[in-house]
Design an enzyme around this catalytic site. Sequence first.
Site: not given
Ligand code: GLN
Length: 544
Positions: A17-18, A146, A148, A190, A222, A381, A384, A516, A518
């Site tokens: 759906k998304g 559902d 909910e 359906t 149908k 994150c 790193m 992040h 991404e």
């Molecule tokens: N657990 C780590 C923190 O809270 C890294 C979090 C994450 O990777 N989004 O800093």
Amino acid sequence: MARFIFITGGVVSSLGKGLASASLGALLQARGYAVRLRKLDPYLNVDPGTMSPYQHGEVFVTEDGAETDLDLGHYERFTGVSARKSDNVTTGRVYSEVIANERRGDYLGATVQVIPHVTDAIKEFIKSDLTDEDFVLCEIGGTVGDIESLPFLEAIRQLGFELGRENALFVHLTLLPYIATAGELKTKPTQHSVKELQSVGIQPDILLCRSEMPIPEDQRRKIALFCNIRAEAVIEARDVDTIYQVPSVYHDEGFDQEVCRHFGLLDDDTEPDLSVWEDIVKAVRQPENTVRIAVVGKYTSLIDSYKSLAEALAHGGIANNAKVELQWIDAEIFEREDAVDHLQGVHGILVPGGFGERGSEGKIAAVTFAREREVPYFGICFGMQMAVIEYARSLAGMPAATSTEFGPAENPIVGLLTEWTRGNQVERRSDNDDLGGSMRLGSYQCALAANSRIREIYADAAEISERHRHRYEVNINFKQQLEASGLVFSGMSPDGDLPEIIELPAHPWFIGVQFHPELKSKPFAPHPLFTSFVAAAIAQSRLV
Ligand code: GLN
């Protein structure tokens, strides 16, 4: 005034759906309309921030720092419109608002009920924080039937009535299962699903039918007859090999035309320009290279946990005309087995975001492998933070280096983030704060060091903005000692307090980022870090 499109789903979950909502958004956009996409989630959590990724997949973080459903990631990737806090609401949030109002005495002594108080709060949310959108697409999570979702269905039924047919449209996504023994697509589920919707007062205008094979004309008629809709409004939604094909395929089936017809907009029915999507599909289908990238994480059994990451890596592939094959590896395996056995021959290693101690030593082992063997390494994150710990242990003389996320530490290379600034405001956190919504969330600026690799990757920008979601940080008190042994802090928060990016200049490609990236990558605008990482993996593939 904006026109509203409500998207519900039936028969089974996971029908996409998304993606369907995101693709319709892209099609309307290609016709020149301004769109906004929203998701209403029926579960009781206030937001998905504290839900396990195994349960709910990735938590998508918006620019303004909301932890939201992963479908908002699809919306952004297909439309490029940045989602906001106000684009995702859950039953939990609606109820907490209604109860707070009640405690304040806002209801003036009335008996507080689902109808009208809860449904009013839902309608208010749907109509809030809009500017000059032509279309607002509202996806209702879950499946019709559902318990909910009932208050949400009632709220959109009321809204449909209040807005009038010319301003509201109901799309229902269903499944036509193929029964091999009968050699037929079955329409009964359906029909039942539409009946269920009709029983709460909603008559769908368009049915989007997922199916493995073409829907024969008589089946289409149908469905139309039983479901009380025109045969042209039964849209076939066939399985495709890449999600970026969905907008073009839906257009070929007449989905956006049918939507425009409903709103009386067929006058300006110029063919939408879908060449962006056609180009992306072409790039996906005809790669010149193939690279293999290992993602060493924790939630590798549920691919949805790293949805944006997988997409961003694919975008990096599109930018390089390469196919990116992902090898998902559960980090814990390296605590029992040699990393070499699993990582030998991969062209890049990525350690994504993560939480908690489990698997952390395995991730550190993956970092050691990448660093020593000069395999491109990308740490995001947590990835790193693990890279810095690995470096501190192996090369900066701190064998006890660890994160306070795992308990009290002698060398807390990574420590709890207790204070940071957002604009002119200081945010403070302590150890015993609530877990929900208390991280450093959303977009923050980051200053890039001159002459660094990262600066080159970001086309020489001196300052960038990226999205964060973390509670811990690389401890600035160790910066000098780490730098003295060769690690470069090439990105810092503008006030110089928080390390945001590290790199190893002597390595072919070794970068860790606290944010992040991404989350901001789009198929039509791949994120430069992923483009660069995949390019490094291609170079690596020529060596091995
Ligand atoms: N657990 C780590 C923190 O809270 C890294 C979090 C994450 O990777 N989004 O800093």
